[in-house]
Write a protein that holds these residues in place. Structure first.
Motif, PDB file in Angstrom:
ATOM      1  N   GLU A 216       0.836  -1.189   0.000  1.00 21.37           N
ATOM      2  CA  GLU A 216       0.000   0.000   0.000  1.00 21.37           C
ATOM      3  C   GLU A 216       0.881   1.253   0.000  1.00 21.37           C
ATOM      4  O   GLU A 216       1.987   1.253   0.558  1.00 21.37           O
ATOM      5  N   LYS A 217       0.409   2.308  -0.617  1.00 24.14           N
ATOM      6  CA  LYS A 217       1.213   3.530  -0.744  1.00 24.14           C
ATOM      7  C   LYS A 217       1.698   4.062   0.602  1.00 24.14           C
ATOM      8  O   LYS A 217       2.860   4.464   0.729  1.00 24.14           O
ATOM      9  N   PRO A 218       0.849   4.101   1.636  1.00 29.75           N
ATOM     10  CA  PRO A 218       1.344   4.588   2.931  1.00 29.75           C
ATOM     11  C   PRO A 218       2.450   3.716   3.514  1.00 29.75           C
ATOM     12  O   PRO A 218       3.371   4.228   4.166  1.00 29.75           O
ATOM     13  N   GLU A 219       2.386   2.401   3.251  1.00 29.54           N
ATOM     14  CA  GLU A 219       3.422   1.504   3.743  1.00 29.54           C
ATOM     15  C   GLU A 219       4.752   1.766   3.046  1.00 29.54           C
ATOM     16  O   GLU A 219       5.810   1.841   3.690  1.00 29.54           O
ATOM     17  N   ALA A 220       4.695   1.902   1.716  1.00 34.76           N
ATOM     18  CA  ALA A 220       5.915   2.181   0.956  1.00 34.76           C
ATOM     19  C   ALA A 220       6.496   3.531   1.351  1.00 34.76           C
ATOM     20  O   ALA A 220       7.716   3.682   1.495  1.00 34.76           O
ATOM     21  N   ALA A 221       5.627   4.509   1.539  1.00 37.67           N
ATOM     22  CA  ALA A 221       6.100   5.846   1.915  1.00 37.67           C
ATOM     23  C   ALA A 221       6.778   5.823   3.277  1.00 37.67           C
ATOM     24  O   ALA A 221       7.817   6.462   3.483  1.00 37.67           O
ATOM     25  N   ALA A 222       6.213   5.066   4.202  1.00 37.58           N
ATOM     26  CA  ALA A 222       6.802   4.973   5.546  1.00 37.58           C
ATOM     27  C   ALA A 222       8.170   4.307   5.500  1.00 37.58           C
ATOM     28  O   ALA A 222       9.111   4.723   6.193  1.00 37.58           O
ATOM     29  N   LEU A 223       8.300   3.262   4.683  1.00 38.13           N
ATOM     30  CA  LEU A 223       9.591   2.595   4.536  1.00 38.13           C
ATOM     31  C   LEU A 223      10.619   3.536   3.928  1.00 38.13           C
ATOM     32  O   LEU A 223      11.755   3.634   4.417  1.00 38.13           O
ATOM     33  N   CYS A 224      10.239   4.237   2.880  1.00 37.93           N
ATOM     34  CA  CYS A 224      11.166   5.174   2.239  1.00 37.93           C
ATOM     35  C   CYS A 224      11.595   6.272   3.206  1.00 37.93           C
ATOM     36  O   CYS A 224      12.778   6.659   3.240  1.00 37.93           O
ATOM     37  N   GLU A 225      10.677   6.772   3.999  1.00 31.21           N
ATOM     38  CA  GLU A 225      11.014   7.826   4.955  1.00 31.21           C
ATOM     39  C   GLU A 225      11.959   7.321   6.032  1.00 31.21           C
ATOM     40  O   GLU A 225      12.866   8.039   6.470  1.00 31.21           O
ATOM     41  N   ALA A 226      11.770   6.072   6.455  1.00 28.14           N
ATOM     42  CA  ALA A 226      12.661   5.498   7.462  1.00 28.14           C
ATOM     43  C   ALA A 226      14.088   5.412   6.925  1.00 28.14           C
ATOM     44  O   ALA A 226      15.051   5.730   7.638  1.00 28.14           O
ATOM     45  N   VAL A 227      14.225   4.988   5.671  1.00 28.43           N
ATOM     46  CA  VAL A 227      15.559   4.879   5.076  1.00 28.43           C
ATOM     47  C   VAL A 227      16.155   6.271   4.850  1.00 28.43           C
ATOM     48  O   VAL A 227      17.334   6.504   5.134  1.00 28.43           O
ATOM     49  N   LYS A 228      15.351   7.200   4.383  1.00 37.15           N
ATOM     50  CA  LYS A 228      15.840   8.577   4.232  1.00 37.15           C
ATOM     51  C   LYS A 228      16.366   9.116   5.551  1.00 37.15           C
ATOM     52  O   LYS A 228      17.313   9.907   5.592  1.00 37.15           O
ATOM     53  N   GLY A 229      15.750   8.678   6.645  1.00 38.04           N
ATOM     54  CA  GLY A 229      16.138   9.151   7.960  1.00 38.04           C
ATOM     55  C   GLY A 229      17.358   8.457   8.539  1.00 38.04           C
ATOM     56  O   GLY A 229      17.828   8.833   9.615  1.00 38.04           O
ATOM     57  N   GLY A 230      17.857   7.421   7.846  1.00 37.70           N
ATOM     58  CA  GLY A 230      19.086   6.794   8.312  1.00 37.70           C
ATOM     59  C   GLY A 230      19.044   5.292   8.509  1.00 37.70           C
ATOM     60  O   GLY A 230      20.075   4.675   8.768  1.00 37.70           O
ATOM     61  N   VAL A 231      17.862   4.673   8.425  1.00 43.96           N
ATOM     62  CA  VAL A 231      17.785   3.215   8.565  1.00 43.96           C
ATOM     63  C   VAL A 231      18.406   2.576   7.329  1.00 43.96           C
ATOM     64  O   VAL A 231      18.176   3.019   6.199  1.00 43.96           O
ATOM     65  N   GLY A 232      19.204   1.524   7.505  1.00 48.44           N
ATOM     66  CA  GLY A 232      19.781   0.825   6.376  1.00 48.44           C
ATOM     67  C   GLY A 232      18.764  -0.072   5.692  1.00 48.44           C
ATOM     68  O   GLY A 232      17.819  -0.565   6.317  1.00 48.44           O
ATOM     69  N   LEU A 233      18.944  -0.284   4.389  1.00 46.71           N
ATOM     70  CA  LEU A 233      18.098  -1.195   3.613  1.00 46.71           C
ATOM     71  C   LEU A 233      19.018  -2.122   2.831  1.00 46.71           C
ATOM     72  O   LEU A 233      19.978  -1.661   2.205  1.00 46.71           O
ATOM     73  N   ALA A 234      18.751  -3.416   2.886  1.00 42.14           N
ATOM     74  CA  ALA A 234      19.593  -4.368   2.159  1.00 42.14           C
ATOM     75  C   ALA A 234      18.776  -5.575   1.765  1.00 42.14           C
ATOM     76  O   ALA A 234      17.817  -5.940   2.446  1.00 42.14           O
ATOM     77  N   GLY A 235      19.176  -6.212   0.660  1.00 35.06           N
ATOM     78  CA  GLY A 235      18.459  -7.393   0.230  1.00 35.06           C
ATOM     79  C   GLY A 235      19.067  -7.997  -1.008  1.00 35.06           C
ATOM     80  O   GLY A 235      20.145  -7.604  -1.462  1.00 35.06           O
ATOM     81  N   HIS A 236      18.339  -8.987  -1.563  1.00 32.49           N
ATOM     82  CA  HIS A 236      18.906  -9.729  -2.685  1.00 32.49           C
ATOM     83  C   HIS A 236      17.833 -10.175  -3.657  1.00 32.49           C
ATOM     84  O   HIS A 236      16.654 -10.284  -3.316  1.00 32.49           O
ATOM     85  N   HIS A 237      18.282 -10.420  -4.894  1.00 33.14           N
ATOM     86  CA  HIS A 237      17.505 -11.019  -5.970  1.00 33.14           C
ATOM     87  C   HIS A 237      16.105 -10.382  -6.058  1.00 33.14           C
ATOM     88  O   HIS A 237      15.955  -9.173  -5.846  1.00 33.14           O
ATOM     89  N   GLY A 238      15.090 -11.189  -6.333  1.00 34.55           N
ATOM     90  CA  GLY A 238      13.748 -10.647  -6.478  1.00 34.55           C
ATOM     91  C   GLY A 238      13.128 -10.219  -5.170  1.00 34.55           C
ATOM     92  O   GLY A 238      12.169  -9.439  -5.153  1.00 34.55           O
ATOM     93  N   GLY A 239      13.675 -10.723  -4.052  1.00 36.06           N
ATOM     94  CA  GLY A 239      13.119 -10.354  -2.755  1.00 36.06           C
ATOM     95  C   GLY A 239      13.181  -8.874  -2.472  1.00 36.06           C
ATOM     96  O   GLY A 239      12.350  -8.337  -1.735  1.00 36.06           O
ATOM     97  N   MET A 240      14.171  -8.199  -3.064  1.00 35.50           N
ATOM     98  CA  MET A 240      14.258  -6.744  -2.939  1.00 35.50           C
ATOM     99  C   MET A 240      14.164  -6.070  -4.309  1.00 35.50           C
ATOM    100  O   MET A 240      13.504  -5.051  -4.452  1.00 35.50           O
ATOM    101  N   GLY A 241      14.794  -6.681  -5.331  1.00 39.32           N
ATOM    102  CA  GLY A 241      14.881  -6.061  -6.645  1.00 39.32           C
ATOM    103  C   GLY A 241      13.717  -6.340  -7.574  1.00 39.32           C
ATOM    104  O   GLY A 241      13.694  -5.827  -8.694  1.00 39.32           O
ATOM    105  N   ASP A 242      12.750  -7.145  -7.141  1.00 37.08           N
ATOM    106  CA  ASP A 242      11.513  -7.349  -7.904  1.00 37.08           C
ATOM    107  C   ASP A 242      10.326  -7.384  -6.956  1.00 37.08           C
ATOM    108  O   ASP A 242       9.386  -8.140  -7.136  1.00 37.08           O
ATOM    109  N   ALA A 243      10.408  -6.585  -5.916  1.00 42.18           N
ATOM    110  CA  ALA A 243       9.294  -6.460  -4.974  1.00 42.18           C
ATOM    111  C   ALA A 243       8.462  -5.230  -5.328  1.00 42.18           C
ATOM    112  O   ALA A 243       9.011  -4.219  -5.768  1.00 42.18           O
TER     113      ALA A 243
END
Length: 213
Positions: free
Chosen positions: A64-91
């Motif tokens: 949902e858009k609010p969920e994606a926005a909250a995740l993006c804001e958390a990373v913008k604020g300094g939280v790290g984001l990491a992942g692999h293959h389709g789990g992150m790059g095709d989500a």
């Protein structure tokens, strides 16, 4: 103590549950306290801004858009984001803000499971130190990628399965910044057993540590 949250779900063909379990084990051995969730609604929890690292393992599916926005804001604020293959790059294919943050989006894997080479392009980077270029058998990801990515490894397409991309050099592993946050991605790891390949396990573990604040 550094804290991490793994959120897994989506298409079962990428073994998200097994990958989550394996990565949880890696992080715990590195001293992380790890929270594991299976619903994207968790991104609406204000507490995510306090995590050191978030790892999505959620091929395709929807967010949902609010969920994606909250995740993006958390990373913008300094939280790290990491992942692999389709789990992150095709989500979350419809979530362009999420793709902007990740630095790439899967679009094809010509030939499906094939043999190809992963070329280490930044052996001077601590994430890739001591890792030599290696042969791998899996999906060779063709991706739309952010030119701002700091590319650590690439692969070259032969054109055998799609002649018009013969010679195309494609990023496989990269890191980048998103606001105050660090983002790490590896296109390797179609199935969980691939995470046990020494080179993949090493670069992913190091990438997670680099991304975590």
């Amino acid at each position: 103590m550094r804290t991490a949250m793994i959120v897994w779900g989506g298409w079962a063909g990428h073994d998200p549950d097994l990958c989550a379990s394996m990565i949880r084990g890696w992080l715990k051995r590195e001293g992380f306290e790890v929270r594991v969730e299976t619903k994207t609604e968790v991104f609406l929890d204000p507490a995510i801004k306090d995590y050191s690292l978030i790892i999505p393992i959620y091929t395709m599916a929807k967010i949902e858009k609010p969920e994606a926005a909250a995740l993006c804001e958390a990373v913008k604020g300094g939280v790290g984001l990491a992942g692999h293959h389709g789990g992150m790059g095709d989500a979350f294919r419809e979530a362009v803000d999420y793709q902007f943050m990740c630095g790439g989006q899967w679009v094809a894997h010509p030939g499906n499971i094939i043999d190809y080479k992963v070329d280490v392009t930044r052996p001077d980077d601590p994430i890739m130190a001591g890792i030599e270029s290696f042969e791998h058998r899996s999906e060779q990801y063709y991706m739309h990628v952010d030119p701002a990515n700091e590319v650590l490894a690439t692969t070259t397409f032969t054109g055998e399965h799609a002649p018009w991309i013969d010679g195309v050099v494609m990023p496989v592993v990269w890191k980048k910044r998103f606001g105050q946050g660090r983002v790490f991605y590896s296109a390797l790891g179609h199935r969980a057993y691939e995470l046990d390949v020494p080179e993949i396990r090493t670069l992913m573990t190091r990438g997670f540590l680099w991304a975590a604040r």
